[in-house]
Write an enzyme that holds these catalytic residues in place. Sequence first.
Site, PDB file in Angstrom:
ATOM      1  N   GLY A 107       0.805  -1.224   0.000  1.00 51.35           N
ATOM      2  CA  GLY A 107       0.000   0.000   0.000  1.00 51.35           C
ATOM      3  C   GLY A 107       0.829   1.261   0.000  1.00 51.35           C
TER       4      GLY A 107
ATOM      5  CE1 TYR B 200      -0.534   8.382   9.638  1.00 51.45           C
ATOM      6  CE2 TYR B 200      -2.668   7.529   8.975  1.00 51.45           C
ATOM      7  CZ  TYR B 200      -1.914   8.433   9.696  1.00 51.45           C
ATOM      8  OH  TYR B 200      -2.515   9.391  10.468  1.00 51.45           O
TER       9      TYR B 200
ATOM     10  CB  ALA C 209      -4.577  -6.284  -1.492  1.00 51.02           C
TER      11      ALA C 209
ATOM     12  CG  LEU D 172      -1.920   2.095   8.933  1.00 53.56           C
ATOM     13  CD1 LEU D 172      -1.728   2.823  10.247  1.00 53.56           C
ATOM     14  CD2 LEU D 172      -0.816   1.110   8.722  1.00 53.56           C
TER      15      LEU D 172
ATOM     16  CE1 TYR E 238     -10.042   8.349  11.480  1.00 49.89           C
ATOM     17  CE2 TYR E 238     -11.970   7.798  10.145  1.00 49.89           C
ATOM     18  CZ  TYR E 238     -11.214   8.727  10.846  1.00 49.89           C
ATOM     19  OH  TYR E 238     -11.632  10.031  10.919  1.00 49.89           O
TER      20      TYR E 238
ATOM     21  CE1 TYR F 257     -12.463   6.025   6.428  1.00 50.39           C
ATOM     22  CE2 TYR F 257     -13.518   4.257   7.658  1.00 50.39           C
ATOM     23  CZ  TYR F 257     -12.444   4.739   6.935  1.00 50.39           C
ATOM     24  OH  TYR F 257     -11.347   3.931   6.731  1.00 50.39           O
TER      25      TYR F 257
ATOM     26  CB  ALA G 158      -6.210   6.765   0.400  1.00 50.96           C
TER      27      ALA G 158
HETATM   28  N1  LIG Z   1      -5.332   8.934   6.254  1.00 56.84           N
HETATM   29  C1  LIG Z   1      -6.016   8.749   7.372  1.00 56.84           C
HETATM   30  O1  LIG Z   1      -6.578   9.706   7.941  1.00 56.84           O
HETATM   31  C2  LIG Z   1      -6.094   7.380   7.972  1.00 56.84           C
HETATM   32  C3  LIG Z   1      -6.537   7.267   9.299  1.00 56.84           C
HETATM   33  C4  LIG Z   1      -6.587   5.987   9.876  1.00 56.84           C
HETATM   34  C5  LIG Z   1      -6.226   4.892   9.125  1.00 56.84           C
HETATM   35  N2  LIG Z   1      -5.792   5.033   7.835  1.00 56.84           N
HETATM   36  C6  LIG Z   1      -5.429   3.843   7.085  1.00 56.84           C
HETATM   37  O2  LIG Z   1      -4.088   3.899   6.693  1.00 56.84           O
HETATM   38  C7  LIG Z   1      -3.899   3.025   5.587  1.00 56.84           C
HETATM   39  C8  LIG Z   1      -3.104   3.746   4.526  1.00 56.84           C
HETATM   40  O3  LIG Z   1      -3.898   4.795   3.999  1.00 56.84           O
HETATM   41  P1  LIG Z   1      -3.386   6.277   3.827  1.00 56.84           P
HETATM   42  O4  LIG Z   1      -4.462   7.176   4.308  1.00 56.84           O
HETATM   43  O5  LIG Z   1      -2.028   6.423   4.378  1.00 56.84           O
HETATM   44  O6  LIG Z   1      -3.402   6.501   2.252  1.00 56.84           O
HETATM   45  P2  LIG Z   1      -2.443   6.025   1.077  1.00 56.84           P
HETATM   46  O7  LIG Z   1      -3.046   6.588  -0.150  1.00 56.84           O
HETATM   47  O8  LIG Z   1      -1.032   6.355   1.363  1.00 56.84           O
HETATM   48  O9  LIG Z   1      -2.547   4.449   1.121  1.00 56.84           O
HETATM   49  C9  LIG Z   1      -3.613   3.688   0.609  1.00 56.84           C
HETATM   50  C10 LIG Z   1      -3.010   2.770  -0.418  1.00 56.84           C
HETATM   51  O10 LIG Z   1      -3.910   1.697  -0.715  1.00 56.84           O
HETATM   52  C11 LIG Z   1      -3.649   1.351  -2.048  1.00 56.84           C
HETATM   53  N3  LIG Z   1      -4.702   0.449  -2.547  1.00 56.84           N
HETATM   54  C12 LIG Z   1      -6.011   0.715  -2.752  1.00 56.84           C
HETATM   55  N4  LIG Z   1      -6.632  -0.391  -3.208  1.00 56.84           N
HETATM   56  C13 LIG Z   1      -5.703  -1.365  -3.287  1.00 56.84           C
HETATM   57  C14 LIG Z   1      -5.709  -2.717  -3.695  1.00 56.84           C
HETATM   58  N5  LIG Z   1      -6.836  -3.304  -4.130  1.00 56.84           N
HETATM   59  N6  LIG Z   1      -4.566  -3.414  -3.673  1.00 56.84           N
HETATM   60  C15 LIG Z   1      -3.420  -2.843  -3.255  1.00 56.84           C
HETATM   61  N7  LIG Z   1      -3.337  -1.567  -2.842  1.00 56.84           N
HETATM   62  C16 LIG Z   1      -4.474  -0.837  -2.865  1.00 56.84           C
HETATM   63  C17 LIG Z   1      -3.581   2.689  -2.746  1.00 56.84           C
HETATM   64  O11 LIG Z   1      -2.996   2.592  -4.010  1.00 56.84           O
HETATM   65  C18 LIG Z   1      -2.742   3.465  -1.757  1.00 56.84           C
HETATM   66  O12 LIG Z   1      -1.369   3.324  -2.075  1.00 56.84           O
HETATM   67  C19 LIG Z   1      -5.291   2.587   5.149  1.00 56.84           C
HETATM   68  O13 LIG Z   1      -5.590   1.331   5.709  1.00 56.84           O
HETATM   69  C20 LIG Z   1      -6.171   3.648   5.783  1.00 56.84           C
HETATM   70  O14 LIG Z   1      -7.505   3.217   5.976  1.00 56.84           O
HETATM   71  C21 LIG Z   1      -5.725   6.263   7.258  1.00 56.84           C
END
Ligand SMILES: NC(=O)c1ccc[n+]([C@@H]2O[C@H](COP(=O)([O-])OP(=O)(O)OC[C@H]3O[C@@H](n4cnc5c(N)ncnc54)[C@H](O)[C@@H]3O)[C@@H](O)[C@H]2O)c1
Length: 397
Positions: free
Chosen positions: A105, A112, A170, A266, A268, A278, A320
Amino acid sequence: MNRAFSTISYHRNSHNIIIRNYCTTTSTTMMFSRNTLFAAAAALVCGASSSSAFAPNNSVGKAISRSASTVVQQQSQSRQYSSTKLQMAGPAQVDLTGKVAFVAGVADSSGYGWAIARALASAGATIIVGTWPPVLKIFQSGLKKGSFDEDSTLPDGSKMVIEKVYPLDAVFDTADDVPEEIRNNKRYAGLDGYTIEEVAKAVEADYGKIDILVHSLANGPEVTKPLLETSRKGYLAASSASAYSAVSLLQKFGPIMNPGSNMLSLTYIASEKVIPGYGGGMSSAKAQLESDTRTLAFEAGRKWNIRVNTISAGPLKSRAASAIGKEPGQKTFIEYAIDYSNANAPLAQDLYNDDVGNSALFLCSGLARTVTGVTLYVDNGLHAMGMALDSESMKDA
Ligand SMILES: NC(=O)c1ccc[n+]([C@@H]2O[C@H](COP(=O)([O-])OP(=O)(O)OC[C@H]3O[C@@H](n4cnc5c(N)ncnc54)[C@H](O)[C@@H]3O)[C@@H](O)[C@H]2O)c1
């Protein structure tokens, strides 16, 4: 009254844990086997004094190891407030040299996954990543152009090296799962081997075994819809991409992970508290992810001696997250979430992706060797609040 100040230190090689219990009159050091730590800690919490079950013997001045069924204490005459800090048996540095971390990811430096990769790299881990095919080209060309160079800088001034980028989708477990429409999709053109099983095989061929598996991905096509309006397809897609993907990753990578290694995902707060906006089953998927973390911790712990944890992260303006509820000229969902957190969290400070990276480094290191099945909140404490400070109804409070 006996006031106790306790410190805990861990001896890497001895498999014993030392608790120092500093009382107003005496200072006692006790060395426990892991089996008796909880009993000892409970006694400390209950205010156990040196005349309790942990009575001192005559060995003064040095820690003495003990058998599993006995406790040996030390006693010194002076009160040592300065020793109430956590005392490590050795340097508290994390060294992941020789460890391989696969971070699923990562497609830019805003999220993250990137920060976790960088934190692990800063401790010497070899970093390999899995990137979603639709964004693979743009990520690779960004890497080539040096667009992420600044964000690759490690504390010692060197740059994080991503040794290999594997295309990974994934939502597919095996090659047979990939439908025709995806095979023929131009965003997947020229790629193959991007299912979870195939990627695990490719990683095994390249690196043998790995030590750290990070699931930092989520996707919910109907995320902007309230649950009441979410279709079955949208709900299951969110669950497939954001929750089952973690189960599948561990199923396929577990056999190529060294004993003592670990997985981290990760999550939320929307899993347990209502976060309007959400939607699309994403809150449900995060609840699954957290529940699965506990079950997988048990199963993978017993089967492979692998730890499984998740970080409940505060809001971050990643790529994302920025895509959720994006209306021209309006604040996005994530902008509201960040403002809300700043206004209402116990710690009124900005949260950076590196904050999660640092906590991930701890969870993925030997410092957390007994920590598994946990949801660790890295959110400035927002999860603890039950009332919004900036609510209209609180304005005169
Ligand atoms: N940004 C926030 O506020 C926040 C808060 C809590 C949790 N999270 C979680 O952190 C994690 C990372 O998200 P982020 O916010 O850092 O954004 P991010 O964009 O850095 O990461 C999300 C990634 O998921 C990838 N992705 C989507 N569908 C996919 C698939 N089918 N196969 C493989 N990869 C796929 C995207 O290409 C992207 O690189 C996620 O699980 C998100 O839910 C984010």
